[in-house]
Write a protein that holds these residues in place. Structure first.
Motif, PDB file in Angstrom:
ATOM      1  N   GLU A   1      30.973 -26.295 -17.226  1.00  0.00           N
ATOM      2  CA  GLU A   1      31.975 -25.449 -16.940  1.00  0.00           C
ATOM      3  C   GLU A   1      31.576 -24.746 -15.727  1.00  0.00           C
ATOM      4  O   GLU A   1      30.465 -23.954 -15.947  1.00  0.00           O
TER       5      GLU A   1
ATOM      6  N   ASP B   1      31.354 -21.764 -12.898  1.00  0.00           N
ATOM      7  CA  ASP B   1      31.932 -20.311 -12.972  1.00  0.00           C
ATOM      8  C   ASP B   1      31.262 -19.346 -11.926  1.00  0.00           C
ATOM      9  O   ASP B   1      30.162 -18.984 -11.965  1.00  0.00           O
TER      10      ASP B   1
ATOM     11  N   ALA C   1      27.688 -19.888 -10.757  1.00  0.00           N
ATOM     12  CA  ALA C   1      26.763 -20.533 -11.960  1.00  0.00           C
ATOM     13  C   ALA C   1      27.613 -21.708 -12.554  1.00  0.00           C
ATOM     14  O   ALA C   1      28.786 -21.860 -12.326  1.00  0.00           O
TER      15      ALA C   1
ATOM     16  N   ARG D   1      27.925 -23.434 -16.131  1.00  0.00           N
ATOM     17  CA  ARG D   1      27.437 -23.257 -17.717  1.00  0.00           C
ATOM     18  C   ARG D   1      27.527 -24.763 -18.215  1.00  0.00           C
ATOM     19  O   ARG D   1      28.392 -25.557 -18.236  1.00  0.00           O
ATOM     20  N   LEU D   2      26.312 -25.053 -19.015  1.00  0.00           N
ATOM     21  CA  LEU D   2      26.044 -26.353 -19.631  1.00  0.00           C
ATOM     22  C   LEU D   2      26.069 -26.147 -21.209  1.00  0.00           C
ATOM     23  O   LEU D   2      25.186 -25.160 -21.563  1.00  0.00           O
ATOM     24  N   ARG D   3      26.732 -27.122 -21.791  1.00  0.00           N
ATOM     25  CA  ARG D   3      26.308 -27.247 -23.428  1.00  0.00           C
ATOM     26  C   ARG D   3      25.772 -28.670 -23.641  1.00  0.00           C
ATOM     27  O   ARG D   3      26.312 -29.562 -23.221  1.00  0.00           O
TER      28      ARG D   3
ATOM     29  N   ASN E   1      16.312 -15.944 -17.366  1.00  0.00           N
ATOM     30  CA  ASN E   1      17.412 -16.635 -18.115  1.00  0.00           C
ATOM     31  C   ASN E   1      17.242 -16.452 -19.674  1.00  0.00           C
ATOM     32  O   ASN E   1      16.182 -16.453 -20.248  1.00  0.00           O
TER      33      ASN E   1
ATOM     34  N   ASP F   1      19.215 -18.051 -22.702  1.00  0.00           N
ATOM     35  CA  ASP F   1      20.106 -19.306 -23.132  1.00  0.00           C
ATOM     36  C   ASP F   1      20.181 -19.154 -24.662  1.00  0.00           C
ATOM     37  O   ASP F   1      19.427 -18.240 -25.321  1.00  0.00           O
TER      38      ASP F   1
ATOM     39  N   THR G   1      22.795 -24.116 -24.679  1.00  0.00           N
ATOM     40  CA  THR G   1      23.707 -23.692 -24.068  1.00  0.00           C
ATOM     41  C   THR G   1      23.096 -22.661 -22.977  1.00  0.00           C
ATOM     42  O   THR G   1      22.380 -21.704 -23.101  1.00  0.00           O
ATOM     43  N   CYS G   2      23.357 -23.184 -21.707  1.00  0.00           N
ATOM     44  CA  CYS G   2      22.674 -22.428 -20.547  1.00  0.00           C
ATOM     45  C   CYS G   2      23.393 -22.412 -19.563  1.00  0.00           C
ATOM     46  O   CYS G   2      24.618 -23.019 -19.207  1.00  0.00           O
ATOM     47  N   GLU G   3      23.007 -21.521 -18.737  1.00  0.00           N
ATOM     48  CA  GLU G   3      23.670 -21.292 -17.120  1.00  0.00           C
ATOM     49  C   GLU G   3      22.942 -21.605 -16.309  1.00  0.00           C
ATOM     50  O   GLU G   3      21.615 -21.119 -16.154  1.00  0.00           O
TER      51      GLU G   3
ATOM     52  N   ARG H   1      24.222 -22.968  -9.301  1.00  0.00           N
ATOM     53  CA  ARG H   1      25.141 -23.918  -8.827  1.00  0.00           C
ATOM     54  C   ARG H   1      24.309 -24.908  -7.904  1.00  0.00           C
ATOM     55  O   ARG H   1      24.465 -25.997  -7.946  1.00  0.00           O
TER      56      ARG H   1
END
Length: 222
Positions: free
Chosen positions: A20, A22, A25, A27-29, A98, A100, A121-123, A126
């Motif tokens: 995702e 945003d 950044a 966002r990753l799962r 970070n 997470d 789950t982290c940001e 980009r």
């Protein structure tokens, strides 16, 4: 769980990815799931006892009870958010600036094994995601699960050949390079499935493999 020894060790993990964007950044799962040939009660100490963790993962210190703080190899650390032995461990995974989240679930299977699920789950900035893709975070967990499986013998009945212990010399050797390339390919494919343009995902694949010392993708099978 298959017990015919037909799975390459690099494919003993099932991979899931959600992306995702945003602002600046991404966002990753990141989810890795694998069957380990131990019950949750047997597997739990390997994931929560510092003396056990040091044998396959690396030094871990601190208070590993709910509400405690810990430190891990490579400068990571964080807080233990929830402990439900022997089935769930939730914590923060902190490094640099970070913060997470990391979730481990141990679900029993009918044959006495455990389905182990690791969700990070982290940001990611980009520009870092554009350069490396999800492999920047995911490959570290691939290495960790391989180490756990080698230490416990948890993939012995399902994988072709001996499951290697991924120490530093192994990772920089030919077999380790093949694993890193294969993992990079698989996470690039997961990234494409999650919506990344294929050309961008393949650039990240190459950059991740190179960052882990494997160089250009060559001998690993796609």
């Amino acid at each position: 769980m298959s017990r015919d020894g037909s799975i390459p060790a690099m494919d003993a993990v099932r991979r899931g990815l959600e992306i995702e964007a945003d602002g600046e950044a991404v966002r990753l799962r990141i989810e890795l799931t694998s069957n380990i040939a131990e019950s949750p009660a047997q597997l739990w100490p390997h994931l929560t006892d510092p003396s056990e963790l040091s044998r396959w993962y690396g030094p871990v210190g601190g208070d590993l009870r709910e509400g405690g703080e810990y430190s891990a190899a490579g400068g990571a650390g964080g807080r233990i958010l929830e402990v439900s032995a022997p089935h769930k461990l939730a914590l923060t995974w902190e490094y640099g600036t970070n913060v997470d989240s990391l979730l481990l679930r141990l679900d029993p299977e009918d044959d006495g094994t455990t389905e182990l699920s690791l969700v990070h789950t982290c940001e990611m900035p980009r520009e870092i995601f554009a350069q490396y893709g999800p492999g920047a975070s995911a490959l570290g967990w691939e290495i960790a699960l391989l180490g756990l499986a080698a230490y416990t013998g948890g993939w012995a009945a399902t994988c072709q050949g001996e499951v290697p212990q991924p120490g530093p010399q192994w990772l920089t050797g030919p077999e380790g390079a093949d694993f890193v390339r294969a993992w990079s390919i698989r996470w690039a494919a997961a990234s494409v499935a999650a919506g990344t343009e294929e050309e961008a995902a393949r650039r990240g694949e190459l950059a991740t493999a190179t960052a882990y010392g494997a160089g250009p993708v060559g001998s690993a099978a796609r």
